[in-house]
Design an enzyme around this catalytic site. Structure first.
Site, PDB file in Angstrom:
ATOM      1  N   ARG A   1     -11.814   1.437  -8.607  1.00 58.47           N
ATOM      2  CA  ARG A   1     -10.921   2.548  -8.986  1.00 58.47           C
ATOM      3  C   ARG A   1     -11.211   2.995 -10.422  1.00 58.47           C
ATOM      4  O   ARG A   1     -11.819   2.248 -11.178  1.00 58.47           O
ATOM      5  CB  ARG A   1      -9.466   2.107  -8.851  1.00 58.47           C
ATOM      6  CG  ARG A   1      -9.106   1.838  -7.410  1.00 58.47           C
ATOM      7  CD  ARG A   1      -7.640   1.593  -7.242  1.00 58.47           C
ATOM      8  NE  ARG A   1      -7.335   1.429  -5.829  1.00 58.47           N
ATOM      9  CZ  ARG A   1      -6.143   1.567  -5.287  1.00 58.47           C
ATOM     10  NH1 ARG A   1      -5.105   1.871  -6.057  1.00 58.47           N
ATOM     11  NH2 ARG A   1      -5.956   1.411  -3.997  1.00 58.47           N
TER      12      ARG A   1
ATOM     13  N   ASP B   1       0.835  -1.186   0.000  1.00 62.71           N
ATOM     14  CA  ASP B   1       0.000   0.000   0.000  1.00 62.71           C
ATOM     15  C   ASP B   1       0.880   1.249   0.000  1.00 62.71           C
ATOM     16  O   ASP B   1       1.934   1.254   0.630  1.00 62.71           O
ATOM     17  CB  ASP B   1      -0.912  -0.018   1.243  1.00 62.71           C
ATOM     18  CG  ASP B   1      -2.094   0.910   1.077  1.00 62.71           C
ATOM     19  OD1 ASP B   1      -2.331   1.393  -0.051  1.00 62.71           O
ATOM     20  OD2 ASP B   1      -2.767   1.179   2.081  1.00 62.71           O
ATOM     21  N   GLY B   2       0.405   2.261  -0.692  1.00 58.76           N
ATOM     22  CA  GLY B   2       1.102   3.536  -0.669  1.00 58.76           C
ATOM     23  C   GLY B   2       1.687   3.974  -2.001  1.00 58.76           C
ATOM     24  O   GLY B   2       2.346   5.015  -2.070  1.00 58.76           O
ATOM     25  N   ASN B   3       1.426   3.227  -3.053  1.00 57.39           N
ATOM     26  CA  ASN B   3       1.962   3.609  -4.371  1.00 57.39           C
ATOM     27  C   ASN B   3       1.457   4.985  -4.813  1.00 57.39           C
ATOM     28  O   ASN B   3       2.226   5.802  -5.326  1.00 57.39           O
ATOM     29  CB  ASN B   3       1.538   2.597  -5.443  1.00 57.39           C
ATOM     30  CG  ASN B   3       2.154   1.232  -5.235  1.00 57.39           C
ATOM     31  OD1 ASN B   3       3.030   1.076  -4.393  1.00 57.39           O
ATOM     32  ND2 ASN B   3       1.685   0.254  -5.991  1.00 57.39           N
TER      33      ASN B   3
ATOM     34  N   GLU C   1       0.963 -12.295  13.424  1.00 60.02           N
ATOM     35  CA  GLU C   1       1.540 -11.129  14.084  1.00 60.02           C
ATOM     36  C   GLU C   1       1.457  -9.973  13.096  1.00 60.02           C
ATOM     37  O   GLU C   1       1.773 -10.137  11.912  1.00 60.02           O
ATOM     38  CB  GLU C   1       3.009 -11.386  14.447  1.00 60.02           C
ATOM     39  CG  GLU C   1       3.199 -12.473  15.489  1.00 60.02           C
ATOM     40  CD  GLU C   1       2.632 -12.088  16.858  1.00 60.02           C
ATOM     41  OE1 GLU C   1       2.598 -10.897  17.181  1.00 60.02           O
ATOM     42  OE2 GLU C   1       2.221 -13.007  17.592  1.00 60.02           O
TER      43      GLU C   1
ATOM     44  N   LEU D   1      11.229 -20.254  -2.690  1.00 61.83           N
ATOM     45  CA  LEU D   1      10.193 -19.339  -2.189  1.00 61.83           C
ATOM     46  C   LEU D   1       8.897 -19.637  -2.918  1.00 61.83           C
ATOM     47  O   LEU D   1       8.876 -19.833  -4.127  1.00 61.83           O
ATOM     48  CB  LEU D   1      10.600 -17.872  -2.455  1.00 61.83           C
ATOM     49  CG  LEU D   1       9.602 -16.804  -2.011  1.00 61.83           C
ATOM     50  CD1 LEU D   1       9.544 -16.694  -0.487  1.00 61.83           C
ATOM     51  CD2 LEU D   1       9.956 -15.435  -2.607  1.00 61.83           C
TER      52      LEU D   1
ATOM     53  N   ASP E   1     -12.083  -5.317  -4.346  1.00 64.32           N
ATOM     54  CA  ASP E   1     -12.703  -3.986  -4.269  1.00 64.32           C
ATOM     55  C   ASP E   1     -11.941  -2.933  -5.068  1.00 64.32           C
ATOM     56  O   ASP E   1     -12.432  -1.814  -5.243  1.00 64.32           O
ATOM     57  CB  ASP E   1     -12.809  -3.555  -2.805  1.00 64.32           C
ATOM     58  CG  ASP E   1     -13.798  -4.415  -2.035  1.00 64.32           C
ATOM     59  OD1 ASP E   1     -14.868  -4.737  -2.599  1.00 64.32           O
ATOM     60  OD2 ASP E   1     -13.499  -4.786  -0.885  1.00 64.32           O
TER      61      ASP E   1
ATOM     62  N   ARG F   1      -5.340  -1.584   8.867  1.00 63.37           N
ATOM     63  CA  ARG F   1      -6.529  -2.428   8.703  1.00 63.37           C
ATOM     64  C   ARG F   1      -6.178  -3.638   7.862  1.00 63.37           C
ATOM     65  O   ARG F   1      -5.135  -3.691   7.230  1.00 63.37           O
ATOM     66  CB  ARG F   1      -7.682  -1.636   8.083  1.00 63.37           C
ATOM     67  CG  ARG F   1      -7.314  -0.868   6.833  1.00 63.37           C
ATOM     68  CD  ARG F   1      -8.514  -0.155   6.211  1.00 63.37           C
ATOM     69  NE  ARG F   1      -8.055   0.684   5.117  1.00 63.37           N
ATOM     70  CZ  ARG F   1      -7.838   1.992   5.201  1.00 63.37           C
ATOM     71  NH1 ARG F   1      -8.071   2.629   6.341  1.00 63.37           N
ATOM     72  NH2 ARG F   1      -7.379   2.666   4.171  1.00 63.37           N
TER      73      ARG F   1
ATOM     74  N   HIS G   1       2.600   3.034  -9.208  1.00 64.21           N
ATOM     75  CA  HIS G   1       2.428   1.592  -9.403  1.00 64.21           C
ATOM     76  C   HIS G   1       3.638   0.989 -10.126  1.00 64.21           C
ATOM     77  O   HIS G   1       4.045  -0.126  -9.824  1.00 64.21           O
ATOM     78  CB  HIS G   1       1.136   1.310 -10.180  1.00 64.21           C
ATOM     79  CG  HIS G   1      -0.105   1.701  -9.420  1.00 64.21           C
ATOM     80  ND1 HIS G   1      -0.278   1.387  -8.092  1.00 64.21           N
ATOM     81  CD2 HIS G   1      -1.219   2.386  -9.791  1.00 64.21           C
ATOM     82  CE1 HIS G   1      -1.450   1.865  -7.683  1.00 64.21           C
ATOM     83  NE2 HIS G   1      -2.039   2.480  -8.696  1.00 64.21           N
TER      84      HIS G   1
ATOM     85  N   ARG H   1       0.251   7.509  -3.003  1.00 64.03           N
ATOM     86  CA  ARG H   1       0.784   8.627  -2.215  1.00 64.03           C
ATOM     87  C   ARG H   1       2.263   8.851  -2.492  1.00 64.03           C
ATOM     88  O   ARG H   1       2.742   9.983  -2.510  1.00 64.03           O
ATOM     89  CB  ARG H   1       0.544   8.355  -0.716  1.00 64.03           C
ATOM     90  CG  ARG H   1      -0.885   8.650  -0.290  1.00 64.03           C
ATOM     91  CD  ARG H   1      -1.213   8.029   1.026  1.00 64.03           C
ATOM     92  NE  ARG H   1      -1.364   6.589   0.890  1.00 64.03           N
ATOM     93  CZ  ARG H   1      -1.343   5.756   1.927  1.00 64.03           C
ATOM     94  NH1 ARG H   1      -1.118   6.202   3.137  1.00 64.03           N
ATOM     95  NH2 ARG H   1      -1.519   4.468   1.728  1.00 64.03           N
TER      96      ARG H   1
HETATM   97  C1  IPE Z   1      -1.021   0.207  -4.189  1.00 61.80           C
HETATM   98  O1  IPE Z   1      -1.123   1.339  -3.443  1.00 61.80           O
HETATM   99  C2  IPE Z   1      -2.012  -0.829  -3.840  1.00 61.80           C
HETATM  100  C3  IPE Z   1      -2.715  -1.438  -4.990  1.00 61.80           C
HETATM  101  C4  IPE Z   1      -3.927  -1.919  -4.859  1.00 61.80           C
HETATM  102  C5  IPE Z   1      -2.092  -1.559  -6.288  1.00 61.80           C
HETATM  103  P1  IPE Z   1      -2.343   2.344  -3.520  1.00 61.80           P
HETATM  104  O2  IPE Z   1      -2.752   2.531  -4.940  1.00 61.80           O
HETATM  105  O3  IPE Z   1      -3.435   1.886  -2.615  1.00 61.80           O
HETATM  106  O4  IPE Z   1      -1.699   3.672  -2.979  1.00 61.80           O
HETATM  107  P2  IPE Z   1      -2.331   4.789  -2.052  1.00 61.80           P
HETATM  108  O5  IPE Z   1      -2.964   4.106  -0.870  1.00 61.80           O
HETATM  109  O6  IPE Z   1      -3.327   5.543  -2.859  1.00 61.80           O
HETATM  110  O7  IPE Z   1      -1.173   5.626  -1.644  1.00 61.80           O
HETATM  111 MG    MG Z   2      -4.042   2.363  -0.716  1.00 60.64          MG
END
Ligand code: IPE
Ligand code: MG
Length: 220
Positions: free
Chosen positions: A53, A2-4, A174, A113, A49, A161, A19, A6
């Site tokens: 987008r 998560d966070g791509n 964990e 792996l 979900d 979450r 991405h 932002r």
């Molecule tokens: C990547 O991060 C997660 C994917 C589902 C590809 P996000 O696209 O959720 O990035 P943020 O949360 O908007 O920063």
């Molecule tokens: Mg996100």
């Protein structure tokens, strides 16, 4: 992962650039995982979900996934990585579906792996689908149908979450939350999360080992 978005926004770039950077980071993290003692790595690439987008973003995520498989399948064979996708396949583009099937087939013998990519994935739907396919329903049969239990769940991007990820499998996971945006989450961050995991005492509902020993001694 998560966070791509932002990560990109903070650099004045479009979300898709985030991405692209995120996919590049997958290879780095995957390469670092086996040496840290990780045998199974599941990456949440696209949730059921995420179809909500904008269509252009969905399209670019799907293309990136196809490119990733194209590029990484031969490397995975060479590196002993077994690739597998979890999630629904019927809503994916036929080309992508075929690429997944092919990647799974040619990497099946990999033992260094087990890399699972969650695509069009929902933990709740996975539980329902697995349960529907079973003749006899029990913790054991359902657990086996779903996949290995999760030891460590790392969520990047500062969110706290589960977002419908591996719900059954995470029963005793964990949790480690990282503020790092996924494209910046590197091998050192992964090592840090594993270190934190190793420092935790997992009791699975029982009492701490020391206490159990003390109680046993007292009862003797
Ligand atoms: C990547 O991060 C997660 C994917 C589902 C590809 P996000 O696209 O959720 O990035 P943020 O949360 O908007 O920063
Ligand atoms: Mg996100």
């Amino acid at each position: 992962m998560d966070g791509n978005g932002r990560w990109a926004a903070s650099r004045g770039l479009p979300r898709t650039a985030g991405h692209v950077a995120g996919v590049a980071n997958v290879s780095r993290v995957v390469e670092a995982a086996p040496d840290l003692g990780i045998g199974v790595l599941t990456l949440f690439a696209f949730s059921a979900d995420n179809w909500r987008r904008p269509q252009a973003e969905v399209q670019s995520l799907m293309e990136l996934l196809a490119e990733y498989l194209e590029r990484e399948t031969p490397r995975s064979v060479a590196n002993g990585i077994r690739l597998q996708a979890i999630g629904r396949r019927d809503r994916l583009d036929p080309g992508l579906r075929a690429a997944i099937t092919r990647a799974e087939a040619v990497t099946a013998a990999g033992t260094r792996l087990w890399l699972r990519l969650a695509v069009d994935y929902s933990g709740r739907d996975a539980i329902l689908a697995a349960a529907r396919g079973l003749m006899e329903l029990s913790r054991e049969t359902l657990g086996t149908a779903l996949g290995p239990p999760v030891d460590l769940l790392i969520r990047t991007g500062g969110e706290r979450r589960l977002s419908d990820f591996l719900l059954w499998e995470c029963a005793y996971a964990e949790l480690v939350f990282s503020r790092r945006m996924w494209p910046d989450f590197d091998a050192a961050d992964l090592a840090g999360a594993v270190r934190e995991f190793r420092g935790r005492e997992r009791r699975f509902g029982a009492v701490p080992q020391k206490l159990a020993r003390a109680t046993a001694a007292w009862l003797d």
